[in-house]
Scaffold this motif. Structure first.
Motif, PDB file in Angstrom:
ATOM      1  N   LYS A 181       0.799  -1.376  -0.008  1.00  0.00           N
ATOM      2  CA  LYS A 181      -0.007   0.130   0.071  1.00  0.00           C
ATOM      3  C   LYS A 181       0.630   1.288   0.100  1.00  0.00           C
ATOM      4  CE  LYS A 181      -4.011  -2.581   0.376  1.00  0.00           C
ATOM      5  NZ  LYS A 181      -4.494  -2.644  -0.651  1.00  0.00           N
ATOM      6  N   TYR A 182       0.175   2.412  -0.696  1.00  0.00           N
ATOM      7  CA  TYR A 182       0.786   3.604  -0.446  1.00  0.00           C
ATOM      8  C   TYR A 182       0.183   4.333   0.663  1.00  0.00           C
ATOM      9  CZ  TYR A 182       1.356   8.631  -1.648  1.00  0.00           C
ATOM     10  OH  TYR A 182       1.810  10.068  -1.546  1.00  0.00           O
ATOM     11  N   GLY A 183       1.079   4.892   1.633  1.00  0.00           N
ATOM     12  CA  GLY A 183       0.453   5.691   2.793  1.00  0.00           C
ATOM     13  C   GLY A 183       1.364   6.912   2.698  1.00  0.00           C
ATOM     14  N   CYS A 184       2.475   7.231   2.664  1.00  0.00           N
ATOM     15  CA  CYS A 184       3.256   8.482   2.707  1.00  0.00           C
ATOM     16  C   CYS A 184       4.508   8.578   1.553  1.00  0.00           C
ATOM     17  CB  CYS A 184       3.992   8.166   4.088  1.00  0.00           C
ATOM     18  SG  CYS A 184       5.398   7.293   4.260  1.00  0.00           S
ATOM     19  N   GLY A 185       4.886   7.377   1.113  1.00  0.00           N
ATOM     20  CA  GLY A 185       5.892   7.775  -0.081  1.00  0.00           C
ATOM     21  C   GLY A 185       7.322   8.135   0.465  1.00  0.00           C
ATOM     22  N   ALA A 190       8.871   6.271   3.495  1.00  0.00           N
ATOM     23  CA  ALA A 190       9.667   5.680   4.270  1.00  0.00           C
ATOM     24  C   ALA A 190       9.153   5.831   5.645  1.00  0.00           C
ATOM     25  CB  ALA A 190      10.981   5.489   4.137  1.00  0.00           C
ATOM     26  N   CYS A 216       5.564   5.254   7.174  1.00  0.00           N
ATOM     27  CA  CYS A 216       4.294   4.642   7.549  1.00  0.00           C
ATOM     28  C   CYS A 216       4.432   3.263   7.504  1.00  0.00           C
ATOM     29  CB  CYS A 216       3.229   5.461   6.844  1.00  0.00           C
ATOM     30  SG  CYS A 216       2.841   4.631   5.265  1.00  0.00           S
ATOM     31  N   GLY A 217       5.039   2.468   6.814  1.00  0.00           N
ATOM     32  CA  GLY A 217       5.267   1.164   6.811  1.00  0.00           C
ATOM     33  C   GLY A 217       4.135   0.415   5.904  1.00  0.00           C
ATOM     34  N   ALA A 218       3.362   1.283   5.204  1.00  0.00           N
ATOM     35  CA  ALA A 218       2.223   0.600   4.447  1.00  0.00           C
ATOM     36  C   ALA A 218       2.662  -0.368   3.328  1.00  0.00           C
ATOM     37  CB  ALA A 218       1.218   1.635   4.114  1.00  0.00           C
ATOM     38  N   CYS A 219       3.755   0.098   2.908  1.00  0.00           N
ATOM     39  CA  CYS A 219       4.469  -0.666   1.712  1.00  0.00           C
ATOM     40  C   CYS A 219       5.444  -1.650   1.911  1.00  0.00           C
ATOM     41  CB  CYS A 219       5.116   0.500   0.724  1.00  0.00           C
ATOM     42  SG  CYS A 219       6.509   1.264   1.732  1.00  0.00           S
ATOM     43  N   ARG A 269      11.102  -0.872   2.744  1.00  0.00           N
ATOM     44  CA  ARG A 269      10.032   0.131   2.357  1.00  0.00           C
ATOM     45  C   ARG A 269       9.872   0.305   0.945  1.00  0.00           C
ATOM     46  NH1 ARG A 269       8.626  -1.115   7.110  1.00  0.00           N
ATOM     47  NH2 ARG A 269       8.826   0.235   8.867  1.00  0.00           N
ATOM     48  N   CYS A 290       8.260   2.102  -1.206  1.00  0.00           N
ATOM     49  CA  CYS A 290       8.132   3.242  -1.690  1.00  0.00           C
ATOM     50  C   CYS A 290       9.232   4.048  -1.647  1.00  0.00           C
ATOM     51  CB  CYS A 290       7.362   4.251  -0.998  1.00  0.00           C
ATOM     52  SG  CYS A 290       7.872   4.701   0.786  1.00  0.00           S
TER      53      CYS A 290
HETATM   54  S1  FES Z   1       4.435   4.361   1.858  1.00  0.00           S
HETATM   55 FE1  FES Z   1       4.817   4.903   3.945  1.00  0.00          FE
HETATM   56  S2  FES Z   1       6.684   3.767   4.243  1.00  0.00           S
HETATM   57 FE2  FES Z   1       6.245   3.400   2.141  1.00  0.00          FE
END
Ligand code: FES
Ligand code: FES
Lengths: 737, 151
Positions: free
Chosen positions: B37-41, B43, B45-48, B58, B60
């Motif tokens: 997932k994309y959350g912040c781009g 590094a 948030c960890g969603a990716c 990460r 992203c």
């Molecule tokens: S999208 Fe948030 S850490 Fe990669």
């Protein structure tokens, strides 16, 4: 068996028909509207209070329940069908839940929000299940040629005890379609519930943990373009000039355009908090290529109104609190005289900053606009409003626009405002192509719709006997005052004054989980803790005395709470947490609050470790009436507590000359694993009352329970959020001995 | 544009993308693996979170050109059917609310358990600190990790 007779509203049933291929289909209205408490729901559209759905029973006995309202993580996609299944009397394992798209022909008012889904749906859902059961029974009675009241049901099987015959629901589902809808149905006695009150797991959980496409951002259509936006970098700015030459020349880029997503005469509906309707749009084949081209845009922006900074907001609100002309929201007795005659006056000011919603899935929407029709897919809490505004901007009739709701990667109020859906539609129309609009985290965090910034002054007057004889609350916000004039402690004090003030600003704000309550509960409950201390009373005893007053002899008639239920959660948490016990090294704070028709009391146990405060445990007592799905309810309560602690401790959105200073999670701090409470234990009051809200009520009070515990630990009171920036100045040490 | 050969979930894939494209978008848009997932781009948030030779990274912030012949594992490859002990523990504890962060949480936890099969609470806190759950399911995440570790 004691049972409840309910007169069925004929309009509750939209249609009854046979399913193609056999079976019964009922279209029903999920909602029976209780009168919403006006004050609690002020900011919310009337149409939140209705939902309806299809119930299908196949010849194989499988039951499909369409979930018409959007799933944002509050788990209604599981909990609401459970209520239908209960009265229908089927095995939960035979139930399949499907998400419905926006379909105003079949459904009415497909909306979600305000912690109201279960509360508003309760009666309608039960009646829908009970009615279908009744029709199946009548069909079975005809088939077996026995009186209908000699039949019983259990887990989807109809039995006639006298002859020992039995039939499955699926066997008579088609015949049931021709049975007249009954005028009255019997509802179960809550003590006979088999599904309601038991934990049923999230129906989408396996898909979530295996990474299947569920969310708006996961939606893909062959040939679609990716669209990303660039809005003004500051509130109060607009586009002056654009040079897209370099961006257009980059690989994968198909076009750069500008759109106005709120032109003259546009029907804004709920997208109306959009501060930046005018946007530059980059279109291309892939997200990364578009992201890179976005950076290559050469744009000049110009100020068209004041570029405000956080200092302007803070001083502006403080000035209004000091000397602004307030709207008097409630006045009981003679507060001025009470303060004049007081033996002791306590006055404190509290504040909190703007907050972004920061749903972990950023805003996005898919749109495919053709000459005479439009298809939209994405995460939206208010699809019906979105369709109205999309119809307005595209100039297409509503019946030519379809909207499918995806699962949402968080809502917290943000996805009530569908401006991103309107933008996707406008972009697709201009580009003459299917597009998926994607916000970057930075676009998402800097576009507004924030939780308002607030300040409030509380004053309390105590007499010689340390009784509360006067109370004054005066609140201000951008935009809107946080004060609920008729909530506690209104009704418990003879002399009471509540005042509202508002500071204007070009920063846009919107509903954020537990609107207004998310700030005012913490301020009020921290203040009462200090008042109790000044009065030399235990903070729980002090509150209970006030509730006793409100029960025996309430002041005024407009009090927006039930003092018995309020006191009930405080007593329960006192007992469960063993309040008053000697716990070396553990510092305790208490708080209680009422919102969304539910009552919550909490005790926070704080410890100091490595010179850092850490929440050891939160004890939480909740009165939300009947709990439909206890495991899921606990999850909601825990989430609200973590959310409440996290935002009070760490989060803030500030401004420098109109520009949001925090743009991503490196500077906007959210609570993380190591800051979460070690333990949360939740206790529900078991009172058999019809269910009330649960998605929001555990959030508001917890910041005060935390602040009150911190005061116990350190002697320092916390008045201004985020607390963490004030804690640094406090000497923290582990207790010696 | 350039061609890259990648080993993902044990299979060979070839993609034709600009070399600085982060693995997040390569997986999501070019290989249709959307569990990441994309959350912040950036590094944060960890969603990716995915695995690179078993280590949580990460996606992203990981250009496709930096991968070389290292093996990538995504949530889709963690188990064929959701049977990984962590996925099972996630179901048992009914962890998700909105669910958006959870694949990243599970991938990060899987890398933790591979290194440290029975982490203490403090070790879990530290290892999971980079994964934001905006819905606040942290307690259930921790409980599920402990269940999977104990199993
Ligand atoms: S999208 Fe948030 S850490 Fe990669
Ligand atoms: S479950 Fe919603 S972000 Fe974690």
């Amino acid at each position: 068996m004691a049972s409840v007779k309910t007169t069925l509203n004929r309009r509750s049933f939209l249609k009854v028909s046979a399913l193609a291929g056999g079976g019964l289909m009922l279209g029903f209205n999920w909602a029976c509207k209780p009168a919403p408490a006006a004050s609690a729901l002020k900011a919310m559209p009337e149409s939140w209070y209705g939902i309806n759905a299809f119930l299908k029973i196949g010849e194989n006995g499988l039951v499909t329940i369409m979930s018409p309202n959007p799933e944002i993580g509050q788990n209604v996609k599981t909990s609401m069908p459970m209520i239908v299944a209960e009265e229908l009397d089927v095995d939960w394992r035979d139930v399949v839940v499907e998400q419905a798209g926006l379909d105003t022909q079949s459904f009415r008012r497909q909306l979600a929000g305000g912690s109201q889904s279960i509360r508003q749906g309760w009666k309608g859902l039960r009646m829908a299940g009970a009615t279908a059961r009744r029709m199946l029974l009548e069909a079975a009675a005809q088939r077996l040629n026995v009186p209908v009241d000699e039949l019983t049901t259990d887990a989807g099987i109809i039995t006639h005890a006298g002859t020992g015959q039995s039939l499955g629901y699926g066997d008579v589902a088609s015949e049931a379609a021709s049975v007249t809808v009954p005028e009255e149905v019997e509802l179960k006695d809550p003590k006979d519930f088999k599904i309601i009150g038991t934990t049923r797991k999230n129906v989408d959980a396996l898909k979530i943990v295996t990474g299947e496409p569920l969310f708006g951002l996961d939606f893909h259509r062959d040939g679609m373009l990716i669209a990303m936006i660039e809005h003004a970098p500051a509130f109060g700015m607009k586009l002056k000039s654009l040079d897209a030459t370099a961006a257009k020349a980059m690989p994968g880029i198909t076009d750069v355009i500008t759109i106005d997503a709120a032109p003259e005469g546009f029907d804004e509906q709920w997208s109306d908090v959009n501060a930046f309707p005018e946007k530059v749009v980059v279109l291309g084949r892939s997200t990364w290529e578009v992201m890179k081209a976005k950076k290559a845009l050469v744009i000049e922006w110009e100020a068209d109104s004041k570029l405000e900074s956080t200092a302007d907001h803070t001083e502006g609100m403080a000035g209004l609190l000091q000397s602004g002309r307030a709207e008097v929201a409630r006045r009981d007795g003679n507060p001025e005289a009470a303060f004049q005659n007081a033996a002791q006056v306590i006055e404190r000011t509290y504040s909190a900053p703007f907050l972004a919603h920061n749903t972990l899935e950023p805003m996005n929407f898919f749109a495919d606009v053709k000459e005479d029709s439009a298809e939209l897919v994405g995460p939206i809490q208010t699809p019906e409003f979105l369709r109205k505004s999309v119809s307005s901007i595209l100039g297409l009739p509503e019946d030519k626009i379809s909207i499918m709701m995806t699962r949402m990667g968080g809502g917290f109020g943000r996805r009530l405002y569908g401006n991103f859906g309107v933008e996707a539609a406008a972009i697709s129309q201009a580009a003459k192509a299917p597009v998926k609009l994607v916000y970057t985290r930075e676009d998402d965090m800097t576009q507004g719709t924030y939780r308002p910034a607030y300040q409030v002054i509380y004053r309390a007057a105590l007499n010689e006997q340390n009784e509360l004889i006067g109370f004054h609350v005066r609140g201000v916000g951008i935009h809107g005052s946080p004060v609920f004039a008729n909530r506690f402690p209104a009704g418990t004090v003879d002399n009471y004054l509540a005042e509202n003030l508002e500071l204007d600003s070009n920063v846009s704000t919107g509903a954020w989980r537990a609107p207004r309550s998310n700030f005012i509960a913490g301020a009020e409950q921290s203040f009462l803790d200090e008042v109790a201390e000044a009065a030399g009373k235990d903070p729980i005893d002090f509150r209970l005395e006030l509730f006793d007053r409100a029960i025996a002899n309430p002041v005024g008639e407009r009090n927006d709470y039930d003092a018995e239920r309020y006191a009930g959660v405080l007593r329960l948490v006192r007992e469960k947490a063993n309040w008053g016990a000697d716990m070396p090294g553990v510092h305790r704070g208490v708080s209680a609050y009422y919102c969304h028709n539910s009552y919550v009391a909490q005790v926070v146990d704080l410890v100091i470790e490595d010179n850092q405060p850490r929440v050891q445990k939160v004890w939480c007592a909740v009165d939300c009436g009947i709990v439909v799905n206890p495991g899921a309810a606990r999850n909601q309560v825990e989430g609200g507590i973590v959310d409440g602690i996290g935002h009070a401790m760490y989060s803030a959105l500030s401004f420098q000359e109109g520009r949001p200073v925090q743009r991503n999670f490196d500077s906007y701090r959210l609570i993380r694993q190591a800051e979460a409470p070690r333990e949360i234990e939740t206790f529900f009051i078991d009172n058999g009352i019809d269910p009330t809200g649960l998605g929001e009520p555990s959030l508001p009070p917890v910041s005060a329970a935390l602040a009150n515990a911190f005061a116990k630990a350190t002697g320092t009171r916390l008045y201004d959020q985020p607390f963490s920036s004030n804690m640094e100045a406090v000497e923290l040490s582990e207790p010696t001995g | 544009m350039a061609l890259f050969n990648l080993t993902i979930n044990g299979e060979q894939h070839q993609v034709d993308v600009v070399p600085d494209t982060p693995m997040l978008w390569v997986l999501r848009e070019h290989l249709n693996l959307v569990g990441v997932k994309y959350g912040c781009g950036i590094a944060q948030c960890g969603a990716c979170t995915i695995h690179l030779d078993g280590v949580a990274v990460r996606a992203c912030s990981l250009p496709v050109s930096s991968i070389g012949d290292r093996a990538i594992t995504t949530i889709e490859g963690l188990s064929p059917d959701g049977s990984h002990p962590l996925q099972q523990a996630w179901l048992e504890h009914d962890v998700p609310q909105c669910g958006y962060c959870q694949t990243g949480q599970i991938m990060n936890a899987a890398a933790l358990l591979a290194k440290n099969p029975s982490p203490s609470d403090e070790e879990i806190d530290r290892a999971m600190q980079g994964n934001i759950c905006r819905c606040g399911t942290y307690l259930r995440i921790k409980a599920a990790i402990k269940t999977a570790a104990a199993g």
